[in-house]
Write a protein that holds these residues in place. Structure first.
Motif, short mmCIF file in Angstrom:
data_model
loop_
_atom_site.label_atom_id
_atom_site.label_comp_id
_atom_site.label_asym_id
_atom_site.label_seq_id
_atom_site.Cartn_x
_atom_site.Cartn_y
_atom_site.Cartn_z
N GLY A 1 43.56 25.45 16.69
CA GLY A 1 43.64 25.27 15.24
C GLY A 1 44.73 26.11 14.62
O GLY A 1 45.47 26.83 15.30
N ASP A 2 44.83 26.05 13.27
CA ASP A 2 45.85 26.80 12.54
C ASP A 2 45.68 28.30 12.73
O ASP A 2 46.65 29.04 12.89
N ASN A 3 44.44 28.77 12.65
CA ASN A 3 44.12 30.17 12.94
C ASN A 3 44.84 31.14 12.00
O ASN A 3 45.13 32.28 12.36
N ARG A 4 45.12 30.72 10.76
CA ARG A 4 45.86 31.58 9.83
C ARG A 4 45.11 32.86 9.51
O ARG A 4 45.71 33.90 9.28
N THR A 5 43.78 32.79 9.48
CA THR A 5 42.98 33.96 9.15
C THR A 5 42.41 34.65 10.39
O THR A 5 41.58 35.55 10.26
N GLY A 6 42.82 34.20 11.57
CA GLY A 6 42.38 34.86 12.79
C GLY A 6 40.96 34.58 13.18
O GLY A 6 40.32 35.37 13.88
N THR A 7 40.42 33.44 12.75
CA THR A 7 39.01 33.13 13.05
C THR A 7 38.84 32.42 14.39
O THR A 7 37.72 32.05 14.74
N LEU A 8 39.92 32.23 15.11
CA LEU A 8 39.81 31.58 16.42
C LEU A 8 39.12 32.47 17.43
O LEU A 8 38.41 31.99 18.31
N GLY A 9 39.31 33.80 17.29
CA GLY A 9 38.66 34.73 18.21
C GLY A 9 39.51 35.13 19.39
O GLY A 9 39.00 35.73 20.35
N ALA B 1 46.58 35.78 14.94
CA ALA B 1 46.55 34.87 13.81
C ALA B 1 47.56 33.75 14.04
O ALA B 1 48.08 33.15 13.09
N ASN B 2 47.83 33.46 15.30
CA ASN B 2 48.82 32.46 15.68
C ASN B 2 48.19 31.08 15.80
O ASN B 2 47.05 30.94 16.26
N GLN B 3 48.96 30.07 15.44
CA GLN B 3 48.50 28.70 15.59
C GLN B 3 48.36 28.35 17.07
O GLN B 3 49.19 28.72 17.90
N VAL B 4 47.27 27.66 17.39
CA VAL B 4 47.02 27.22 18.76
C VAL B 4 46.86 25.70 18.74
O VAL B 4 45.92 25.18 18.12
N THR B 5 47.78 24.99 19.37
CA THR B 5 47.75 23.52 19.34
C THR B 5 47.06 22.93 20.56
O THR B 5 46.53 21.82 20.49
N ILE B 6 47.08 23.67 21.67
CA ILE B 6 46.42 23.20 22.89
C ILE B 6 45.15 24.02 23.12
O ILE B 6 45.22 25.26 23.15
N PRO B 7 43.98 23.38 23.22
CA PRO B 7 42.73 24.14 23.39
C PRO B 7 42.81 25.13 24.54
O PRO B 7 43.31 24.81 25.63
N LYS B 8 42.32 26.36 24.30
CA LYS B 8 42.27 27.37 25.34
C LYS B 8 40.91 28.04 25.34
O LYS B 8 40.19 28.03 24.33
N SER C 1 36.76 40.75 12.34
CA SER C 1 37.05 41.06 13.74
C SER C 1 37.73 39.84 14.35
O SER C 1 37.15 38.75 14.39
N PRO C 2 38.95 39.99 14.87
CA PRO C 2 39.67 38.85 15.46
C PRO C 2 39.23 38.55 16.89
O PRO C 2 39.68 37.58 17.47
N ILE C 3 38.35 39.38 17.45
CA ILE C 3 37.83 39.16 18.79
C ILE C 3 36.31 39.20 18.76
O ILE C 3 35.72 39.82 17.87
N PRO C 4 35.63 38.54 19.72
CA PRO C 4 34.16 38.55 19.74
C PRO C 4 33.59 39.96 19.91
O PRO C 4 34.08 40.74 20.73
N VAL C 5 32.56 40.28 19.11
CA VAL C 5 31.83 41.54 19.23
C VAL C 5 30.35 41.20 19.41
O VAL C 5 29.85 40.22 18.85
N GLN C 6 29.64 42.00 20.20
CA GLN C 6 28.23 41.71 20.45
C GLN C 6 27.38 42.15 19.27
O GLN C 6 27.49 43.28 18.78
N VAL C 7 26.53 41.26 18.82
CA VAL C 7 25.62 41.54 17.72
C VAL C 7 24.38 42.25 18.25
O VAL C 7 23.80 41.80 19.25
N PRO C 8 23.95 43.37 17.66
CA PRO C 8 22.73 44.05 18.11
C PRO C 8 21.49 43.26 17.70
O PRO C 8 20.80 43.59 16.74
N PHE C 9 21.21 42.21 18.45
CA PHE C 9 20.18 41.25 18.06
C PHE C 9 19.01 41.27 19.02
O PHE C 9 19.17 41.16 20.24
N GLU C 10 17.79 41.42 18.46
CA GLU C 10 16.54 41.38 19.21
C GLU C 10 15.47 40.82 18.29
O GLU C 10 15.72 40.60 17.11
N TRP C 11 14.27 40.62 18.83
CA TRP C 11 13.15 40.29 17.94
C TRP C 11 12.95 41.45 16.98
O TRP C 11 12.76 42.59 17.41
N PRO C 12 13.00 41.20 15.67
CA PRO C 12 12.74 42.29 14.72
C PRO C 12 11.30 42.77 14.80
O PRO C 12 10.41 42.05 15.25
N THR C 13 11.09 44.01 14.36
CA THR C 13 9.75 44.58 14.26
C THR C 13 9.38 44.67 12.79
O THR C 13 10.11 45.28 12.01
#
Length: 712
Positions: free
Chosen positions: A260-268, A272-279, A327-339
């Motif tokens: 995609g266009d990736n102007r805002t860096g949401t590709l991960g 923030a570069n345009q990516v035309t071929i899926p990777k 965050s332009p790269i994936p980060v792990q969410v501290p996710f568990e069953w809440p108490t």
């Protein structure tokens, strides 16, 4: 009183609720739930395989903060099969076909039932199985393949109507509909006319923009005029999604591709570069979010949750290093069953339209939203027989019986019952899942979210048409002399509490309105036209405020408790440095409870139909009962006049330690907004408890359980 239409259409904003509210909860070392759906519009909402909705991040808030990151469970509504979120509004549908609509800022706080799944009024084929929310409309797919639509508006509520000419639908994505033949249809904004959107066939999924299509054979296509062209660089794909200016696809091996266009860096991919071929962006992925707000969330095969993109509403589930906004790269969410916090676990019960009361050994709601009933206390008020002998509970009414041990639940006919939560023996009680009681004793139940109560109905109860919007039974006999001042009279409330006058206006010129006047159309002098939904929302604040206040334990109370209590208090408060006067008083109150070693247990039941307007305040008559279990130097326990919280004390003619019951006329006021001073907020935002004055109607403790009996 409920009015049902025997067609596809039913309750719109009549089952009032503020509730089922999202309850903030701290995470613990619990297992990570497996998810069936993720939505990431503004905040993030995840639906577990058990049908529980968990949320973090804001709904329309401008900026994330630590409060936004807290994971919250939608309480009271379980067995959810679908969720859709857009513009601060969330729509969920439960397994029985009931549709709930929620809204809020920071966290979802108000839920209203907008479509009932009651099979009395609908056939099985008319049951709702999927929902989609757009900016202007809500769409609901019925089991028979037809689609209902109604306006997504609180100011202009509308009734669900069938979209003409649209049938044999198998899936909905935004305002795009896939029929059984794989064709894609679209409803243009502001219209109710569906037309075929594109000529390609065998479509399995379409993104919410109608630009990318996944076909049944695993190929991915992009729109080109009235047709589409295939993206050749992708392998066989099982799912697609998008986020702002990026597109995503998931293959059978768990590889997640992006372009995609990736102007805002949401590709991960860290750029923030345009990516035309899926990777490949990420590997070992099992589930993609339905994204539309600049951030993406996925669950991997090891059940870990990862996110990237914008974090302005807390959708990434954590505060980023250096407080970065994305965050332009994936980060792990501290996710568990809440108490759940201890004060968030109690719920209320009604039996055949009349309140049941529990001071100690209360009904509980588990983190996975199962209701546990204290069987002995319940049986006593239901006039059933129940006893514990040799580690076994024996419970029976006139026609049914149930035997419960720690490992089994069996009725008198030998039927064995199972539940996700087993029976619990503690504090001299046996907690049995409501699901098991319902099956064993042929009970039905309904959830009333304004005070987090479950209405339980026996098979011989024939007066469901005489229930009010809050699940309370209306009576028409032996009415009080002042019955005309109320919209109706409840069977579970004795006449003496209708005869008692509300607080009087300060002067003869002061505006005074009784409940009957308030329940009519727009009342003179009131800033908005009040509905049963509004009164329920106000009652929710009363219920939660006193539930917190009357269940206080010096061993567990902390500032989280104080913050929760403060959120239900209205009226102005002054700034004192970086804190308000109310926050400082809350801190002092918590210390006072700890120093005095106070333990209080209690129950509260506001009555939304018993209201009056006096002196610029709305008063709601509320029944409370409580027991002061323990206090160091009990003679020091007195009514506190600090305008923030009041420890309801015993009448002067009784000892402090002990049990008490009374009605309280709780004053409610709007929440102030600080902007160059204090300005009163709108009534439509929800009136909260005004702690400056309470009018208490005292009643002997012995009358507590007589209130569950009809005075007829």
């Amino acid at each position: 009183m409920k009015k049902f239409l025997k067609v596809w259409l039913v309750l719109v904003l009549i089952l009032l609720t503020t509730a089922p509210s999202f309850t903030r909860a701290a995470t613990s070392a619990n297992e990570v739930p497996k998810l069936q759906k993720i939505t990431s519009y503004s905040g993030t909402q995840v639906l577990t395989e058990e049908g529980i909705l968990i949320s973090w991040g804001g709904f329309g808030s401008d900026e994330g903060n630590k409060m936004n990151y807290t994971q919250s469970i939608l309480q009271g509504i379980n067995q959810i099969v679908d969720v859709s979120v857009v513009y601060g509004v969330a729509i969920v549908v439960t397994q029985d076909g009931t549709v709930w609509k929620g809204r809020g800022v920071g966290e979802l706080t108000e839920y209203t039932e907008v479509y009932s799944g009651d099979k009395t009024y609908f056939s099985e084929d008319e049951k709702i199985v999927q929902v989609e929310a757009t900016q202007n409309y809500i769409y609901a797919l019925r089991k028979d393949g037809q689609v209902l639509a109604w306006k997504n508006s609180y100011s202009e509520p509308s009734l669900p109507t069938l979209i003409p000419g649209l049938d044999q639908v198998k899936d909905i994505f935004g305002s795009y509909f896939i029929r059984q033949d794989g064709t894609v249809w679209h409803v243009m904004p502001g219209t109710s006319v569906a037309r075929q959107y594109i000529t390609i066939m065998d479509v399995k999924k379409v993104d919410q923009y109608g630009s990318v299509f996944l076909k049944e054979d695993g190929t991915v296509w992009t729109k080109s005029g009235d047709s589409a062209v295939q993206i050749q660089q992708l392998p066989k794909i099982v799912d697609i999604s998008n986020s702002s200016d990026a597109r995503f696809a998931l293959d059978e091996a768990g590889n997640m591709y992006g372009w995609g266009d990736n102007r805002t860096g949401t590709l991960g991919d860290g750029t923030a570069n345009q990516v035309t071929i899926p990777k490949i962006i990420l590997k070992n992925v099992r589930l993609l979010s339905e994204a539309d707000s600049g951030h993406m969330v996925v669950q991997k095969k090891d059940l870990s949750v990862w996110a990237w993109g914008f974090n302005h509403s807390g959708g990434l589930g954590m505060e980023l290093a250096n407080k970065k906004k994305n965050s332009p790269i994936p980060v792990q969410v501290p996710f568990e069953w809440p108490t759940l916090h201890i004060w968030d676990q109690s719920i209320h019960l009604n039996l055949n339209g009349k309140n049941l009361y529990f001071t100690s050994n209360k009904p509980l709601l588990t983190v996975k939203q199962e209701v546990l009933i204290p069987s002995l206390a319940f049986a006593k008020q239901a006039k059933w027989s129940a006893s514990i002998s040799n580690g076994k509970l024996n419970m029976n009414d006139s026609t049914h019986s149930l035997s419960v041990t720690k490992s089994s639940m069996v009725d008198g006919k030998g039927n064995v019952f199972s539940s996700n939560t087993s029976a619990q023996f503690r504090n001299g009680e046996v907690y049995v899942p409501l699901k098991v009681l319902s099956e064993a004793f042929n009970l039905t139940s309904n959830y009333y979210s304004f005070d987090r109560s479950y209405g339980i109905y026996t098979a011989d109860f024939t007066q469901k048409d005489n229930l009010d919007d809050y699940g309370k039974l209306i009576r028409t006999k032996a009415l009080p002399a002042k019955a005309s001042k109320y919209p109706y009279v409840l069977a579970g409330v004795p006449n003496q509490y209708y005869e008692k006058e509300f607080p009087k206006a300060n002067s003869s010129k002061g505006l005074s309105l009784n409940a009957a006047q308030l329940y009519r159309s727009k009342a003179v002098g009131i800033p908005i036209e009040l509905t049963s939904d509004d009164f329920g929302r106000y009652a929710n604040h009363v219920s939660k405020y006193y539930e917190l206040l009357l269940n206080t334990d010096y061993r567990t109370i902390n500032m989280n408790w104080a913050e929760a209590l403060e959120s239900h208090v209205g009226g102005s408060t002054s700034k004192m440095g970086d804190k308000t006067a109310r926050q400082l008083q809350m801190e002092a109150y918590v210390k006072w409870i700890k120093n005095k070693k106070v333990i209080i247990q209690g129950d509260v039941r506001p009555e939304p139909s018993m209201v009056t307007y006096r002196n610029g305040l709305l008063y709601m008559r509320t029944y409370i009962q409580y027991e002061i279990v323990q206090a160091n130097a009990p003679n020091d326990l007195k009514l506190r006049k600090d305008r923030v919280v009041q420890l309801i004390t015993a009448p002067k003619d009784k000892k402090t330690i002990g049990s008490y019951a009374m009605y309280v006329d709780v004053p409610l006021t709007s929440d102030p907004v600080f902007s160059n001073g204090s300005a009163w907020g709108s009534w439509s935002n929800g009136l909260k408890v005004d702690t400056r004055q309470n009018d208490i109607i005292k009643t002997p403790w012995e009358s507590v359980f007589t209130l569950t009996m009809s005075p007829d």
